[in-house]
Write a protein that holds these residues in place. Structure first.
Motif, PDB file in Angstrom:
ATOM      1  N   LEU A 141       0.804  -1.185   0.072  1.00 14.31           N
ATOM      2  CA  LEU A 141      -0.062   0.215  -0.039  1.00 14.31           C
ATOM      3  C   LEU A 141       0.904   1.443   0.043  1.00 14.31           C
ATOM      4  O   LEU A 141       0.597   2.194  -0.661  1.00 14.31           O
ATOM      5  N   PRO A 142       2.097   1.401   0.903  1.00 13.55           N
ATOM      6  CA  PRO A 142       2.785   2.654   0.590  1.00 13.55           C
ATOM      7  C   PRO A 142       3.315   2.746  -0.314  1.00 13.55           C
ATOM      8  O   PRO A 142       3.375   3.863  -1.272  1.00 13.55           O
ATOM      9  N   ILE A 143       3.787   1.629  -1.378  1.00 14.64           N
ATOM     10  CA  ILE A 143       4.306   1.840  -2.784  1.00 14.64           C
ATOM     11  C   ILE A 143       3.186   2.470  -3.764  1.00 14.64           C
ATOM     12  O   ILE A 143       3.179   3.213  -4.702  1.00 14.64           O
ATOM     13  N   THR A 144       1.819   1.754  -3.398  1.00 10.06           N
ATOM     14  CA  THR A 144       0.859   2.152  -4.425  1.00 10.06           C
ATOM     15  C   THR A 144       0.561   3.679  -4.171  1.00 10.06           C
ATOM     16  O   THR A 144       0.261   4.535  -5.136  1.00 10.06           O
ATOM     17  N   MET A 145       0.421   4.118  -2.995  1.00  4.16           N
ATOM     18  CA  MET A 145       0.218   5.542  -2.793  1.00  4.16           C
ATOM     19  C   MET A 145       1.366   6.427  -3.097  1.00  4.16           C
ATOM     20  O   MET A 145       1.033   7.554  -3.658  1.00  4.16           O
ATOM     21  N   GLU A 146       2.577   5.745  -3.237  1.00  2.92           N
ATOM     22  CA  GLU A 146       3.455   6.782  -3.746  1.00  2.92           C
ATOM     23  C   GLU A 146       3.520   7.048  -5.003  1.00  2.92           C
ATOM     24  O   GLU A 146       3.914   8.022  -5.492  1.00  2.92           O
ATOM     25  N   LEU A 147       3.028   6.188  -5.817  1.00  2.24           N
ATOM     26  CA  LEU A 147       3.053   6.372  -7.313  1.00  2.24           C
ATOM     27  C   LEU A 147       1.783   6.723  -7.712  1.00  2.24           C
ATOM     28  O   LEU A 147       1.692   6.882  -9.002  1.00  2.24           O
ATOM     29  N   ALA A 148       0.712   6.677  -6.948  1.00  2.00           N
ATOM     30  CA  ALA A 148      -0.633   6.766  -7.697  1.00  2.00           C
ATOM     31  C   ALA A 148      -0.963   8.188  -8.407  1.00  2.00           C
ATOM     32  O   ALA A 148      -1.647   8.147  -9.182  1.00  2.00           O
ATOM     33  N   ASP A 149      -0.224   9.266  -7.911  1.00  2.00           N
ATOM     34  CA  ASP A 149      -0.416  10.264  -8.877  1.00  2.00           C
ATOM     35  C   ASP A 149       0.449  10.807  -9.806  1.00  2.00           C
ATOM     36  O   ASP A 149       0.559  11.779 -10.276  1.00  2.00           O
ATOM     37  N   CYS A 150       1.324   9.320 -10.256  1.00  2.00           N
ATOM     38  CA  CYS A 150       2.471   9.864 -11.396  1.00  2.00           C
ATOM     39  C   CYS A 150       1.655   9.644 -12.653  1.00  2.00           C
ATOM     40  O   CYS A 150       1.337   8.441 -12.900  1.00  2.00           O
ATOM     41  N   ALA A 151       1.637  10.544 -13.684  1.00  2.00           N
ATOM     42  CA  ALA A 151       0.950  10.597 -14.642  1.00  2.00           C
ATOM     43  C   ALA A 151       1.786   9.438 -15.723  1.00  2.00           C
ATOM     44  O   ALA A 151       0.807   8.875 -16.525  1.00  2.00           O
ATOM     45  N   GLY A 152       2.954   9.286 -15.769  1.00  5.18           N
ATOM     46  CA  GLY A 152       3.471   8.217 -16.485  1.00  5.18           C
ATOM     47  C   GLY A 152       3.602   6.751 -16.074  1.00  5.18           C
ATOM     48  O   GLY A 152       4.077   6.099 -16.858  1.00  5.18           O
ATOM     49  N   ILE A 153       2.835   6.644 -14.833  1.00  5.18           N
ATOM     50  CA  ILE A 153       2.873   5.216 -14.061  1.00  5.18           C
ATOM     51  C   ILE A 153       1.523   4.784 -13.939  1.00  5.18           C
ATOM     52  O   ILE A 153       0.698   5.305 -13.531  1.00  5.18           O
ATOM     53  N   ASN A 154       1.289   3.648 -14.423  1.00  2.00           N
ATOM     54  CA  ASN A 154       0.122   2.826 -14.272  1.00  2.00           C
ATOM     55  C   ASN A 154       0.399   1.781 -13.057  1.00  2.00           C
ATOM     56  O   ASN A 154       1.219   1.057 -13.168  1.00  2.00           O
ATOM     57  N   VAL A 155      -0.576   1.879 -12.056  1.00  2.00           N
ATOM     58  CA  VAL A 155      -0.153   1.268 -11.009  1.00  2.00           C
ATOM     59  C   VAL A 155      -1.358   0.211 -10.614  1.00  2.00           C
ATOM     60  O   VAL A 155      -2.613   0.538 -10.635  1.00  2.00           O
ATOM     61  N   PHE A 156      -0.796  -1.177 -10.486  1.00  4.11           N
ATOM     62  CA  PHE A 156      -1.967  -2.212 -10.045  1.00  4.11           C
ATOM     63  C   PHE A 156      -1.583  -2.669  -8.729  1.00  4.11           C
ATOM     64  O   PHE A 156      -0.257  -3.121  -8.482  1.00  4.11           O
ATOM     65  N   CYS A 157      -2.741  -2.524  -7.620  1.00  6.40           N
ATOM     66  CA  CYS A 157      -2.150  -2.987  -6.271  1.00  6.40           C
ATOM     67  C   CYS A 157      -3.168  -4.343  -6.200  1.00  6.40           C
ATOM     68  O   CYS A 157      -4.348  -4.439  -6.330  1.00  6.40           O
ATOM     69  N   LEU A 158      -2.248  -5.365  -5.728  1.00  8.55           N
ATOM     70  CA  LEU A 158      -2.940  -6.540  -5.659  1.00  8.55           C
ATOM     71  C   LEU A 158      -3.859  -6.743  -4.267  1.00  8.55           C
ATOM     72  O   LEU A 158      -3.207  -6.219  -3.089  1.00  8.55           O
ATOM     73  N   GLY A 159      -5.118  -7.087  -4.453  1.00  5.76           N
ATOM     74  CA  GLY A 159      -5.974  -7.111  -3.183  1.00  5.76           C
ATOM     75  C   GLY A 159      -5.413  -8.524  -2.364  1.00  5.76           C
ATOM     76  O   GLY A 159      -4.622  -9.064  -2.840  1.00  5.76           O
ATOM     77  N   GLY A 160      -6.172  -8.512  -1.074  1.00  9.00           N
ATOM     78  CA  GLY A 160      -5.698  -9.718  -0.403  1.00  9.00           C
ATOM     79  C   GLY A 160      -5.774  -9.120   1.154  1.00  9.00           C
ATOM     80  O   GLY A 160      -6.063  -8.216   1.480  1.00  9.00           O
ATOM     81  N   HIS A 161      -5.394 -10.192   1.869  1.00  9.42           N
ATOM     82  CA  HIS A 161      -5.220 -10.091   3.370  1.00  9.42           C
ATOM     83  C   HIS A 161      -4.286  -8.876   3.799  1.00  9.42           C
ATOM     84  O   HIS A 161      -3.177  -9.060   3.366  1.00  9.42           O
ATOM     85  N   LEU A 162      -4.629  -8.031   4.403  1.00  9.66           N
ATOM     86  CA  LEU A 162      -3.666  -6.922   4.863  1.00  9.66           C
ATOM     87  C   LEU A 162      -2.700  -7.179   5.973  1.00  9.66           C
ATOM     88  O   LEU A 162      -3.391  -7.589   6.914  1.00  9.66           O
ATOM     89  N   GLN A 163      -1.548  -7.090   5.826  1.00  8.19           N
ATOM     90  CA  GLN A 163      -0.538  -7.248   6.830  1.00  8.19           C
ATOM     91  C   GLN A 163      -0.250  -5.905   7.531  1.00  8.19           C
ATOM     92  O   GLN A 163       0.246  -5.177   6.958  1.00  8.19           O
ATOM     93  N   GLY A 164      -0.509  -5.705   8.718  1.00  3.98           N
ATOM     94  CA  GLY A 164      -0.353  -4.278   9.274  1.00  3.98           C
ATOM     95  C   GLY A 164       1.225  -3.914   9.565  1.00  3.98           C
ATOM     96  O   GLY A 164       1.379  -2.882   9.254  1.00  3.98           O
TER      97      GLY A 164
END
Length: 259
Positions: A123-146
């Motif tokens: 999730l931190p990597i997803t949020m870091e790159l979420a607003d980057c115009a040149g990057i398509n981000v796919f976050c894998l769903g699943g059991h969240l490890q805190g």
């Protein structure tokens, strides 16, 4: 002094769940024999289980602070390693990025790339790159490890089955020539093995404290790595066996400028 050192080690175990002998030697300025005696005493008290090169906690990890605290360890080394890893990523790549504080640093150095696809269970990597115009981000769903805000489990595996990657960036829990790449958590290790199978090129990142360490769960043999990036604190005799296997080893200098 001994009591203060042991309390500090206990704090690290409560925060991140494991310690490495060599890292403790560097941190406290004592011999490896002294650290091993500390860990032996803690094992007798039921606080740790010793493993090759270190120890893992037998107590619950304080997950809400663990990720933040881990980001503070080896910061110059992590930045140098991240710079070297980012230089191996090209525009147009499809990159799997495993969770971790160093891989998050790598992600931050990819923000200005073009036509890049990133697949991650962090999730931190997803949020870091979420607003980057040149990057398509796919976050894998699943059991969240805190502990590091990552996903795992059957849902993450099913999501991963949709993808193939040109490159994988994976943080290493432990690495030896004989046992290869190992990790500390069972659920995450299953997904990391699948990451390796899905990737054409595997880029492993490990600071000097990870060499000679064997964690409980296997990820892949050492010669499955295409690139191994470490910091200048790693002695040549520790990384040379991987060169001999055909792995391209990069030794990053801690004063390397950021991208």
């Amino acid at each position: 002094m001994q009591q203060v050192r042991r309390e500090s080690i206990k704090d690290m175990l409560r925060s991140i769940g494991f310690v490495n002998v060599q890292e403790l030697v560097n941190r406290f300025g004592v011999s490896s024999e002294t650290i091993r005696r500390d860990l032996e005493a803690m094992e007798k008290d039921g606080l740790v289980r010793r493993i090759h090169g270190g120890a893992v906690s037998t107590q619950p990890v304080v997950s809400e602070s663990a990720y933040t605290l881990r980001r503070q360890f080896h910061t110059p080394e992590k930045q140098a390693i991240a710079h070297a890893a980012a230089n191996l990523i090209c525009d147009g790549d499809t990159v799997l990025i495993a969770p971790g504080t160093t891989t998050l640093e790598i992600a931050s150095q990819l923000r200005k790339r073009a036509n890049l696809t990133v697949i991650t269970n962090s999730l931190p990597i997803t949020m870091e790159l979420a607003d980057c115009a040149g990057i398509n981000v796919f976050c894998l769903g699943g059991h969240l490890q805190g502990a590091d805000f990552s996903t795992s489990g059957i849902t993450a595996m099913q999501n991963l089955s949709l993808f193939n990657a040109t490159k994988l960036i994976i943080g290493i829990g432990g690495i030896t020539p004989q046992r290869g790449i190992t990790d500390y958590r069972m659920e995450e290790s299953v997904l990391l093995r699948a990451f390796v199978e899905k990737s054409d090129c595997v880029i492993g990142i490990a600071d000097h404290s990870k060499f000679g360490v064997t964690a409980m769960y296997n990820i892949c043999p050492a010669d499955r790595l295409n690139h191994l990036i470490t910091d200048s604190g790693t002695p040549e005799d520790l990384y040379k066996p991987f060169c001999d296997m055909g792995v391209q080893v990069h030794v990053a200098q801690a004063d390397m400028p950021a991208l």
